[in-house]
Write a protein that holds these residues in place. Sequence first.
Motif, PDB file in Angstrom:
ATOM      1  N   VAL A   1       3.928   2.905   2.323  1.00  0.00           N
ATOM      2  CA  VAL A   1       3.669   1.920   3.848  1.00  0.00           C
ATOM      3  C   VAL A   1       5.808   1.642   4.192  1.00  0.00           C
ATOM      4  O   VAL A   1       6.311   0.876   5.117  1.00  0.00           O
TER       5      VAL A   1
ATOM      6  N   HIS B   1       4.621  -3.975   4.510  1.00  0.00           N
ATOM      7  CA  HIS B   1       3.898  -3.297   5.042  1.00  0.00           C
ATOM      8  C   HIS B   1       4.084  -2.513   5.928  1.00  0.00           C
ATOM      9  O   HIS B   1       4.965  -2.502   6.528  1.00  0.00           O
TER      10      HIS B   1
ATOM     11  N   ASP C   1       0.766  -1.366   0.251  1.00  0.00           N
ATOM     12  CA  ASP C   1      -0.077   0.005   0.315  1.00  0.00           C
ATOM     13  C   ASP C   1       1.120   1.326   0.058  1.00  0.00           C
ATOM     14  O   ASP C   1       2.343   1.348   0.655  1.00  0.00           O
TER      15      ASP C   1
ATOM     16  N   SER D   1      -2.309  -2.740   6.028  1.00  0.00           N
ATOM     17  CA  SER D   1      -1.649  -3.044   4.895  1.00  0.00           C
ATOM     18  C   SER D   1      -1.218  -4.289   5.317  1.00  0.00           C
ATOM     19  O   SER D   1      -0.727  -5.117   3.891  1.00  0.00           O
TER      20      SER D   1
ATOM     21  N   ASN E   1       0.282  -0.671  11.015  1.00  0.00           N
ATOM     22  CA  ASN E   1      -1.136  -0.288  10.091  1.00  0.00           C
ATOM     23  C   ASN E   1      -1.504  -1.812   9.903  1.00  0.00           C
ATOM     24  O   ASN E   1      -0.806  -2.635   8.766  1.00  0.00           O
TER      25      ASN E   1
END
Length: 238
Positions: free
Chosen positions: A17, A91, A14, A98, A95
């Motif tokens: 990241v 990732h 994503d 993610s 988060n």
Amino acid sequence: MSAIDRVRILVLGDSGVGKTSFVHLAAHNEPLRSPSWTVGCSVEVKLHEYKEGMKEQKTFFIEFWDIGGSHSHRNSRPVFYNPCHGAILVHDLTNGKSEKNLHKWVREIGRNKRERKESNSLSIVSSSSLLVNEFDQESFIGNTLIPYIVIGTKLDQLDARKTRLEIMASHLGCDEIVMDCRQTRYLAAGTSNAVKLSRFYDKAIEMRSKSHKDSFTERFGDPISPILSTKFYSPHQD
């Protein structure tokens, strides 16, 4: 001096990241001071010694294809996916979403791989009589799943009390590295993280060799098999 072969590694995840920060550290052994958003794709390169210290040792260029993670560009991303010899899934440790979204990236690679294979198969059928034509070996990804490695970034911001299950790495059966991309010590030579990355690069190189071999067989058939079918000749019998 002979040309150095290239291996393409996709770096996926994503937006935000830390893909670009990781790539810069992996390629240059120094942190990226001013990271920015990636639009489309950016490429970094490093030299890697395949099976260093063994008789099979050979130098390769590792190309990191840092793919922009914006959802709005999902339809244009596949243009960067071929050839593909391995993927680094990134990732943000702070988060959880993610990490869950890494499944989407794996599916995107798989979908593109299937579409590419189907397109190649149609091309082979339509031009089966033109065996002397040249072809691009690297355009074929291969039938085997590509190697993966999972990178968890922003370790410095992770709550030490939080337990991680390494779900994605476990699902793919691959290694995972958790790190702070601003600290060179996380990828320093001789560390377990450096060993994991080196092992991943070697697997990607082996995938490249396999995809080239499978591409040739898919296009021209087994080189040790008869060119003509038994419809056109009778096997000799003593």
